[in-house]
Design an enzyme around this catalytic site. Structure first.
Site, PDB file in Angstrom:
ATOM      1  CE  LYS A 162      -3.538  -2.571  -0.328  1.00  0.00           C
ATOM      2  NZ  LYS A 162      -4.481  -3.119   0.626  1.00  0.00           N
TER       3      LYS A 162
HETATM    4  C1  LIG Z   1      -5.498  -4.249   0.944  1.00  0.00           C
HETATM    5  C2  LIG Z   1      -6.956  -4.025   1.007  1.00  0.00           C
HETATM    6  C3  LIG Z   1      -7.706  -4.317   2.158  1.00  0.00           C
HETATM    7  C4  LIG Z   1      -7.156  -5.043   3.327  1.00  0.00           C
HETATM    8  O1  LIG Z   1      -6.042  -4.446   3.891  1.00  0.00           O
HETATM    9  P1  LIG Z   1      -5.156  -5.281   4.926  1.00  0.00           P
HETATM   10  O2  LIG Z   1      -4.397  -4.214   5.654  1.00  0.00           O
HETATM   11  O3  LIG Z   1      -4.269  -6.180   4.113  1.00  0.00           O
HETATM   12  O4  LIG Z   1      -6.066  -6.028   5.810  1.00  0.00           O
HETATM   13  C5  LIG Z   1      -9.043  -3.967   2.180  1.00  0.00           C
HETATM   14  N1  LIG Z   1      -9.642  -3.396   1.114  1.00  0.00           N
HETATM   15  C6  LIG Z   1      -8.964  -3.128  -0.026  1.00  0.00           C
HETATM   16  C7  LIG Z   1      -9.684  -2.465  -1.150  1.00  0.00           C
HETATM   17  C8  LIG Z   1      -7.602  -3.455  -0.121  1.00  0.00           C
HETATM   18  O5  LIG Z   1      -6.938  -3.216  -1.258  1.00  0.00           O
END
Ligand SMILES: *Cc1c(COP(=O)(O)O)cnc(C)c1O
Length: 361
Positions: free
Chosen positions: A160
């Protein structure tokens, strides 16, 4: 590590307060993932058995699975073909007297149509819980994402826009929700563990609800603090990459970048193109294979939820999702990351253009 705080401690507190300040909101609660954030947000809003929660079909599994874990039903809704975020008009049509919440996803880092979503939510008396896993830092009509809906959930997963390895943050301006979410994220403790663990604090504690074990570690928060300092720098680098892609794809009708709306402050987590497959002799999967053969790794965000076996077996089969289904056959997420040089972007973009030109119908 030398501070001795390995689990939640002073760095978590500092990360929460600096994050809250950055998005201009009163409360921030650090958790160990965005999935955890969404789970406690829904739980704090009282979502449970018999409730419906509206979710776009074009998203990652996490957005809908937490609804299932609370005994509620995720109601999948199609997306706006320009931005691949939830279509507010279709969301409005999906509302029933069971609807408790809506989870707009800021797809790719481009904010969903929040003003319309907030209007719908107000008249239907439902919560707006934003899945902002892609959207830090981002803004909508000049306001930072994080202080707009009832609750906003961020991800600091490895891929991210900023990362703590694994991690997440929940923001809200509602003190009651913040305190419930903080309690839920640590076993349902009446007060947070940090004050209990501080020197001279009492040994006693009270459990006031059945909670979860979702707290962030102090080591992760230390990473988060240093990433936070660089969030704008990273975002600006990704935005420059997106600009360069836009320039190089202009005038190539087979390559269509997603639309960026006026006054959308884009986080540029993803740079997504749609292939005009009608004009090409190869399909999206073959296009990805040719890119791979050229040494360019790409991805697809996402196979929509309604096309996964678990959800397709459970949704109302009379519902159709033409925009997401069509988009799924056309989308490719191209590389975009801080440190990607102009030369690298140029090689990716010119390879994409060459493949399109060489496979014109
Ligand atoms: C990555 C992601 C999540 C989950 O995030 P985590 O921190 O890995 O639990 C939720 N929604 C979307 C759209 C994502 O891309």
């Amino acid at each position: 590590m030398e501070s001795g705080w390995l689990t939640s401690g002073p760095n978590v507190r500092k990360f929460e307060s600096r994050f809250a300040k950055t998005v201009g909101v009163e409360h921030a609660v650090a958790v160990n993932s965005c999935t955890a954030a969404l789970h406690v947000a829904l739980a704090a809003c009282g979502v449970g058995p018999g409730d419906d929660v509206i979710v776009p079909t074009m998203t990652f599994a996490a957005t809908a699975e937490v609804v299932v874990h609370l005994g509620a039903a995720p109601i999948l809704v199609d997306v706006d073909p320009d931005t691949l975020s939830i279509d507010p008009n279709l969301a409005a049509e999906a509302i029933t007297d069971r609807t408790r919440a809506i989870i707009p996803v800021h797809y790719g880092g481009h904010p969903a149509d929040l003003s319309q979503i907030l209007d719908i939510a107000t008249s239907a008396e439902m919560f707006v819980i934003e899945d902002a896993a892609h959207a830090f830092p981002a803004s909508y009509q000049g306001s930072p994402i994080g202080g707009i809906g009832d609750v906003t959930c961020f991800s600091f997963y490895a891929t991210k826009t900023i990362t703590t390895g694994e991690g997440g943050m929940i923001t809200t301006s509602d003190a009651g929700l913040a305190s419930t979410m903080r309690s839920l994220s640590l076993h349902g403790l009446s007060d947070d563990a940090w004050s209990r663990h501080s020197p001279g604090a009492a040994w006693d504690y009270a459990i006031v609800r059945a909670g979860y074990k979702y707290n962030l570690t102090d080591m992760a928060a230390a990473l988060g603090l240093s990433q936070l300092d660089r969030a704008i720098e990273f975002r600006d680098q990704r935005a420059a990459i997106a600009d360069q892609y836009d320039d190089q794809f202009a005038g190539v009708p087979e390559i269509r970048p997603l639309v960026v709306r006026d006054r959308a402050g884009h986080a540029w987590h993803l740079y997504v193109i749609r292939l005009a497959t009608d004009g090409l002799t190869i399909d999206r999967n073959q296009f990805i294979q040719v890119l791979n053969a050229e040494g360019i790794g790409t991805s697809v965000h996402y196979r929509p939820l309604h096309l996964h076996p678990y959800y397709s077996e459970r949704i109302d089969q009379s519902k159709r999702y033409p925009h997401a289904t069509r988009a799924f056959a056309e989308i490719i997420s191209l590389p975009i990351f801080p440190g990607m040089t102009e030369t690298m972007v140029d090689r990716v973009a010119s390879t994409v253009v060459d493949i399109a030109v060489n496979h014109r119908r």
